[in-house]
Enzyme design. Structure first.
Site, mmCIF file in Angstrom:
data_model
loop_
_atom_site.group_PDB
_atom_site.id
_atom_site.type_symbol
_atom_site.label_atom_id
_atom_site.label_comp_id
_atom_site.label_asym_id
_atom_site.label_seq_id
_atom_site.Cartn_x
_atom_site.Cartn_y
_atom_site.Cartn_z
ATOM 1 N N ASP A 68 -10.718 -66.896 -34.198
ATOM 2 C CA ASP A 68 -9.486 -66.172 -34.496
ATOM 3 C C ASP A 68 -8.723 -66.957 -35.557
ATOM 4 O OD1 ASP A 68 -7.421 -64.299 -34.220
ATOM 5 O OD2 ASP A 68 -6.368 -65.600 -32.809
ATOM 6 N N ASP A 127 -8.382 -61.512 -27.429
ATOM 7 C CA ASP A 127 -9.596 -62.309 -27.614
ATOM 8 C C ASP A 127 -10.398 -62.455 -26.320
ATOM 9 O OD1 ASP A 127 -8.998 -62.931 -30.334
ATOM 10 O OD2 ASP A 127 -7.558 -64.419 -29.635
ATOM 11 N N ASP A 184 -6.871 -67.197 -28.806
ATOM 12 C CA ASP A 184 -5.730 -67.585 -27.980
ATOM 13 C C ASP A 184 -5.015 -66.397 -27.358
ATOM 14 O OD1 ASP A 184 -4.674 -66.517 -30.259
ATOM 15 O OD2 ASP A 184 -3.304 -68.159 -30.703
#
Length: 931
Positions: free
Chosen positions: A348, A676, A672
Site C-alpha cells: 500500500d 487492505d 494499514d
C-alpha cells in the site's frame, strides 16, 4: 453494498441497478428516488413505530460473526498434517519399545505444534472480530422530526443521520444535505486525503472511492456538517463486504509448510516401505517373524528424524526473536521462512511508502520560492530560500528571519493557518491531527515559518467564515480587530485559501516581498503551480484583503478584490528509508509493486520517488477501472507487467494477489487500512503497520511492523532467508544419520548378521545429537551475500539434487564406517557390547565433524570462522560429555547395553570421522557452484 432488503422496507419492488440485478446503486439515483425507495422522509426521518418494525425485520447494525467450529474441531484440524503423522508414528514405535521418556518427548513436540496452530487459528478469527469495533458508536438521528442520540446498532435502513466534524460514520449513508462536509476514507479506500462530499448524482458504475454523494460505515468526518439517509447496515455495508471477503479468504500455506508436508509424506512412505522390505527379507531368509518385526521397528526408529519438528520450531522461534529486534513482530511462525522465499512485495502507498502525514514542502511568493524542511506534523523544520539547504543555527531561527523579510510569505503562511479549522495535538511522542490533514499541514508550515497564529487570532478573532464547498473550492474567514484604529472604525481582514484556479478568479493583485501590491501576473503564477504539480505536489493558493468593518463576508465582496499572497505546495512525503529498501529488494531479486486506493498520478509520483519505477515512462500504471476491463485469462500477464495499481477496491486487491500467485509468485502484501485486510489474509505473507495500521489490518496480518517502515520489510526478508538456510543445513545434517541408521539395520537383515546398533542406542543417537548438535545450527549467523542472490524458485524442492547426493555420500560413509569398526572390534576380541558402543560413538563422531561442514553448504568452515557460532562449540562439548557418560557410566551401560572403550578404539573412531570429513570437504569444493 446496498442490498434489496432496504427496498423491502418501503414495501415496493427495488429499482433495478445498472447491472440488471435488483441491487440499487443509490449513488446513481436522484435523491427523491432514494427517499422513495427507502420509504423515509429526508426531513422528518422515520416514525418510531416504523423503526421498531424495521429493527425486527432487518436486525441490528452489526457485522455478522462467522466461526470455524468449536474448540475440539479446531484442535482436530491441527493434526491433519503429514509431519504430525510421522511424529505420532515415532511416538508409537518408542512406546512399543518401552522407551517411555522418548515417547513422551515426541508427544510433547506434537502437543506444542498443535497448540501453536490452534492459537494462530483463533487469532485469525480475531481479524473478523476487530471489524466490529469500527461500527460500534453512537449516532444522532432524526425520528418523528426530533433529534435523538442512539447506539449505532439500533440504526435501520431509512434512518436520517446527522453528521458533524469528528463523527464516525455509523452506516452507509446517501447524503441529503451538507455544508463543507469532508470525510477521511483512507482506512476503507486508501485515499490519502480527506474526500470532499457533495449531492451530485453519479453514474452507477462509479467506484467506491469516487462516490462523493455517499459516506460509508467506519469512516471519519473531518470537516463540515451534513445529513444522510441509511441505505445499508451491518453486513450489507461496504465494511460488511470486506468482512465477507475476509471470511471467505483461505490463508495460503507457506512454502515451508508445503515443502515439509511433501517431504514428510515422502519420508513416511519410504520408511514404511523400507521397514516392510526388511521384515519380508528376514522372514524369507528363515528368521523368526517376531525377531524381524523388532528389526523392522529398529529400522523405522533409526530412519525417522525425530528432531526435525523441534529444529523447525526452534529455528523459526530464533528468527522471530531476531526479527523482533529489527522491529518486525511475527504472528505466525512459518511466515518467517516465507519472507525469505518472497518473489514480489505488494505494498500500500499511504502509511507504508509514505508517512501518511500531509506536509507542505514548498512555498512561493512573487519574491521567490522557498523550501520547507521537516516532515509530518511535528514542529521541527524551517522555511528556507529554495536551494539554500539547512545551514545550521538553532532550529527555526532561519525560518523566522525569512518570513519577516518577505511580507507576502508572512501573509501566505498566516492565511493557511488562521483560515483553518484543524488542530495538531501532541499525544506522547507523536503528533496527531484533529481535522483535515491538508489544513494541518498548513498549520504546521506557519509554525515553521515563525508565524504566531495564536497572537493574530487574539488580536483579530474570527467573526465569520465561508466554508469550503465543492462549488466554491475555497475557504474564507473574516477577522475583526479587537482594538479599532484611531478613527474608531478599523478594517476587517479577510484570509482565503483554496484551489488555485478559483482563488485566482477572485484576485486582481499580488503582494511582493516588501508588502507592496502589484497587478496579478496570472500566467507566471500558473507556470509556477504547473512546475510544482509536475513533481507530484498538491498546490493551494492563499490570498487576503481588507474590508470595511462590519462588511458582510460574501463572494460578491471578494471577487476582483483579493490580493494573492502566495502558493503552498504539499504532499504526503515518502519515508526516508523507503527508497533504499526498495533498491535492496530489487538487488535481492524481489519485485516491488504499489497497490493503493489513491489517485494514479499521486501513486506514480511516490513510486518514482522511492524507486519502484525508474522514471516517468518506466513500468505500467493501471487503475481499478482498467483492471475490471481486463479479461480474467489476461489478468496475470497484465499484473506481472504493471508496477503501480491505483484506485483499486478490496476485491481488486484480492484479484491482484491471486493473479500473482497463479504465476507461481510468493507474494507479500503490506497495508494499514481496513481495505487492505482481505488481501493481507490472501497473501503468502501479510504485513501490517503497527503504528498507523487499523486493528483489523493487524489481526489479518502475519507480521506487524512496529515502526511502520518499509525498510523493516527488507530486514525481515533477510532474516527469512537466513531461517531457510539454517533449516536446510539442519536437514542436510540430520538425514544422513537417519538414512545411515536405517541402512545399517537393512544390511544386517539382508546379510543375516548381528545388528551393529540396537533400537535404544539409535534413539540415544537421534535424540541427543538433534538437541546438542543439530539445534545449534539454528543460531548460525547470516552468510555474506545473502541479499545479493535471487529468491528461491517457489517450485524448488526442499533438497536439491546436489544436497541429495551429499546426503547419500555421508550416509554411505556412515554405513561403511559403522560396519568396518563393528567387525574390526569383534575380530580384535571385543565383546558385542563393546563393538556396538564403538559403532554408536562412530555415528556421533562423524555427525560432529559433519556438523561443522554443514555450517555452510558451499564454503569452508575456516572461511566462515570456526568460532563465529559459539553455540556449536558448546553443543559439541555437551554431546562429548554425553558420549563419555554412555560409554563409561555403569548405569548408562546397563540402560543402553554399552561398555567402556579403550584408547585405541577412540583413535580408530576419530580417524574414520576425520577421513569422512575430508571426503565431504572435497565434495563441497567441487559442487559448490551447482546450488
Amino acid at each position: 453494498m446496498e442490498k434489496t432488503r432496504q427496498a423491502k422496507a418501503a414495501g415496493r419492488r427495488p429499482a433495478p441497478a445498472a447491472n440488471g440485478t435488483a441491487d440499487p446503486a443509490h449513488h446513481g439515483l436522484p435523491l427523491h428516488e432514494v427517499v422513495l425507495l427507502l420509504g423515509t422522509d429526508h426531513v422528518q426521518g422515520l416514525a418510531s413505530a416504523e423503526v421498531a418494525r424495521r429493527q425486527a425485520e432487518f436486525g441490528t447494525n452489526v457485522l455478522p460473526r462467522s466461526r470455524g467450529g468449536g474448540i475440539f474441531r479446531k484442535l482436530a484440524r491441527q493434526f491433519n498434517n503429514p509431519l504430525v503423522y510421522v511424529l505420532l508414528a515415532a511416538a508409537a514405535v518408542t512406546l512399543f519399545l518401552g522407551e517411555y521418556l522418548d515417547s513422551g518427548v515426541i508427544l510433547a513436540v506434537v502437543l506444542v505444534n498443535t497448540v501453536i496452530g490452534f492459537v494462530q487459528e483463533v487469532r485469525a478469527e480475531a481479524a473478523l472480530d476487530a471489524l466490529h469495533s469500527l461500527v460500534r458508536t453512537r449516532a444522532v438521528v432524526v425520528r418523528d422530526g426530533q433529534l435523538e442520540e442512539v447506539p449505532s446498532e439500533n440504526l435501520v435502513p431509512g434512518d436520517l443521520v446527522i453528521l458533524e466534524a469528528g463523527d464516525k460514520v455509523p452506516a452507509d449513508l446517501r447524503l441529503v444535505r451538507l455544508s463543507g462536509l469532508r470525510a477521511d476514507e483512507s482506512a476503507l479506500t486508501g485515499e490519502s486525503e480527506a474526500v470532499e462530499k457533495n449531492e451530485v448524482v453519479l453514474p452507477p458504475t462509479t467506484p467506491v472511492a469516487d462516490r462523493r454523494n455517499m459516506v460509508y460505515s467506519g469512516t471519519l468526518v473531518t470537516a463540515g456538517t451534513g445529513a444522510g439517509v441509511v441505505v445499508a447496515i451491518g453486513g450489507e455495508t461496504e465494511l460488511g463486504e470486506i468482512h465477507r471477503l475476509m471470511g471467505s479468504v483461505q490463508q495460503v500455506a507457506t512454502p515451508l509448510t508445503q515443502k515439509l508436508a511433501h517431504f514428510s509424506m515422502t519420508l513416511t512412505v519410504a520408511i514404511l516401505a523400507l521397514a516392510a522390505v526388511t521384515f519380508l527379507a528376514g522372514v524369507a531368509r528363515g528368521q523368526q517373524p517376531a525377531q524381524m518385526f523388532t528389526a523392522a521397528v529398529a529400522l523405522a526408529v533409526g530412519a525417522i528424524p525425530e528432531g526435525l519438528p523441534a529444529a523447525v520450531t526452534v529455528t523459526l522461534a530464533i528468527g522471530v526473536r531476531r526479527m523482533a529486534r529489527r522491529r518486525a513482530v511475527v504472528r505466525r511462525l512459518p511466515v518467517v521462512e516465507t519472507l525469505g522465499s518472497t518473489t514480489v512485495i505488494c505494498s500500500d502507498k499511504t502509511g507504508t511508502f509514505t508517512e501518511n502525514q500531509m506536509t507542505v514542502r514548498a512555498l512561493w511568493t512573487s519574491s521567490g520560492a522557498y523550501d520547507v524542511t521537516g516532515s509530518g506534523y511535528g514542529p521541527e523544520g524551517r522555511v528556507l530560500p529554495a536551494g539554500a539547504g539547512v545551514q545550521g543555527g538553532s532550529e527555526g531561527t532561519e525560518g523566522v528571519a525569512t518570513a519577516a523579510r518577505d511580507v507576502a510569505l508572512h501573509w501566505s503562511l498566516l492565511a493557511g493557518a488562521a483560515c483553518n479549522d484543524a488542530q495538531v495535538v501532541r499525544e506522547g511522542d507523536a503528533w496527531r491531527v484533529q481535522g483535515d490533514p491538508t489544513e494541518a499541514a498548513m498549520l504546521v508550515a506557519a509554525g515553521k515559518g515563525g508565524v504566531d497564529t495564536a497572537q493574530f487570532l487574539a488580536s483579530a478573532p474570527r467573526r465569520g467564515a465561508l466554508p469550503f464547498t465543492s462549488e466554491s473550492q475555497y475557504m474564507a474567514t473574516v477577522h475583526s480587530p479587537r482594538f479599532p484604529d484611531a478613527s474608531g472604525t478599523g478594517q476587517d481582514t479577510v484570509l482565503v485559501k483554496g484551489a488555485l484556479e478559483r482563488v485566482l478568479e477572485l484576485c486582481a493583485w499580488q503582494m511582493d516581498g516588501p508588502g507592496d501590491y502589484g497587478r496579478l501576473n496570472r500566467q507566471a503564477v500558473l507556470e509556477v503551480a504547473h512546475r510544482f504539480a509536475g513533481t507530484g505536489l498538491r498546490v493551494l493558493a492563499t490570498a487576503m484583503m481588507h474590508l470595511p468593518a462590519g462588511t458582510s463576508l460574501a463572494e460578491a465582496n471578494l471577487r476582483g478584490q483579493l490580493t494573492l499572497t502566495g502558493l503552498q505546495a504539499m504532499f504526503d512525503p515518502p519515508r526516508e528509508a523507503a527508497a533504499a529498501a526498495v533498491r535492496a529488494c530489487h538487488q535481492a531479486g524481489v519485485a516491488v509493486k504499489m497497490i493503493t486506493g489513491d489517485h494514479v498520478g499521486t501513486a506514480a509520483t511516490i513510486a518514482r520517488a522511492v524507486g519502484i519505477t525508474a522514471d516517468r515512462t518506466d513500468g505500467t500504471a493501471l487503475t481499478g477501472t482498467e483492471l475490471d476491463a481486463i479479461p480474467e485469462d489476461q489478468l496475470p500477464d497484465a499484473v506481472e507487467r504493471a508496477t503501480v495499481f491505483a484506485r483499486v477496491s478490496p476485491e481488486q486487491k484480492l484479484r491482484l494477489i491471486g493473479a500473482l500467485q497463479s504465476r507461481g509468485h510468493v507474494a507479500a502484501m503490506t497495508g494499514d487500512g481496513v481495505n487492505d485486510a482481505p488481501a493481507l489474509r490472501q497473501a503468502n505473507v501479510g504485513i501490517a503497520m503497527g503504528r498507523s495500521g487499523t486493528e483489523v489490518a493487524k489481526e489479518a496480518s502475519d507480521i506487524v511492523l512496529t515502526d511502520d517502515d518499509f525498510a523493516t520489510i527488507e530486514a525481515a526478508v533477510e532474516e527469512g532467508r537466513n531461517v531457510f538456510d539454517n533449516l536446510t543445513k539442519f536437514i542436510v545434517w540430520t538425514l544422513p544419520t537417519n538414512m545411515g541408521e536405517g541402512l545399517v539395520i537393512l544390511v544386517a537383515i539382508l546379510a543375516g548378521a548381528t545388528l551393529p546398533v540396537l533400537p535404544t542406542q539409535i534413539l540415544w543417537i537421534n535424540m541427543t545429537t538433534a538437541v546438542a548438535l543439530g539445534l545449534m545450527l539454528a543460531f548460525e549467523p547470516k552468510e555474506p551475500g545473502l541479499m545479493s542472490r535471487p529468491p528461491r524458485t517457489p517450485g524448488r524442492p526442499l533438497l536439491t539434487w546436489t544436497l541429495t547426493l551429499r546426503i547419500l555420500l555421508v550416509s554411505t560413509l556412515l554405513v561403511a564406517g559403522t560396519w568396518w569398526i563393528f567387525e574390526l572390534e569383534l575380530a580384535g576380541g571385543a565383546s558385542l557390547a563393546e563393538a556396538r558402543t564403538a559403532a554408536v560413538n562412530l555415528f556421533v563422531a562423524v555427525e560432529t565433524f559433519y556438523l561443522f561442514s554443514c555450517r555452510s553448504l558451499t564454503r569452508s568452515v575456516w572461511r566462515i570462522g570456526f568460532f563465529s557460532n559459539r553455540w556449536v562449540v558448546l553443543g559439541v562439548l555437551v554431546q562429548a560429555a554425553g558420549q563419555l557418560a554412555i560409554t563409561y557410566s555403569p548405569v548408562m551401560n546397563e540402560l543402553f547395553h554399552t561398555a567402556p572403550l579403550g584408547p585405541e578404539t577412540w583413535l580408530r573412531i576419530l580417524g574414520i570421522a576425520v577421513l569422512a570429513s575430508l571426503v565431504v570437504a572435497v565434495d563441497k569444493r567441487f559442487r559448490r557452484h551447482s546450488f
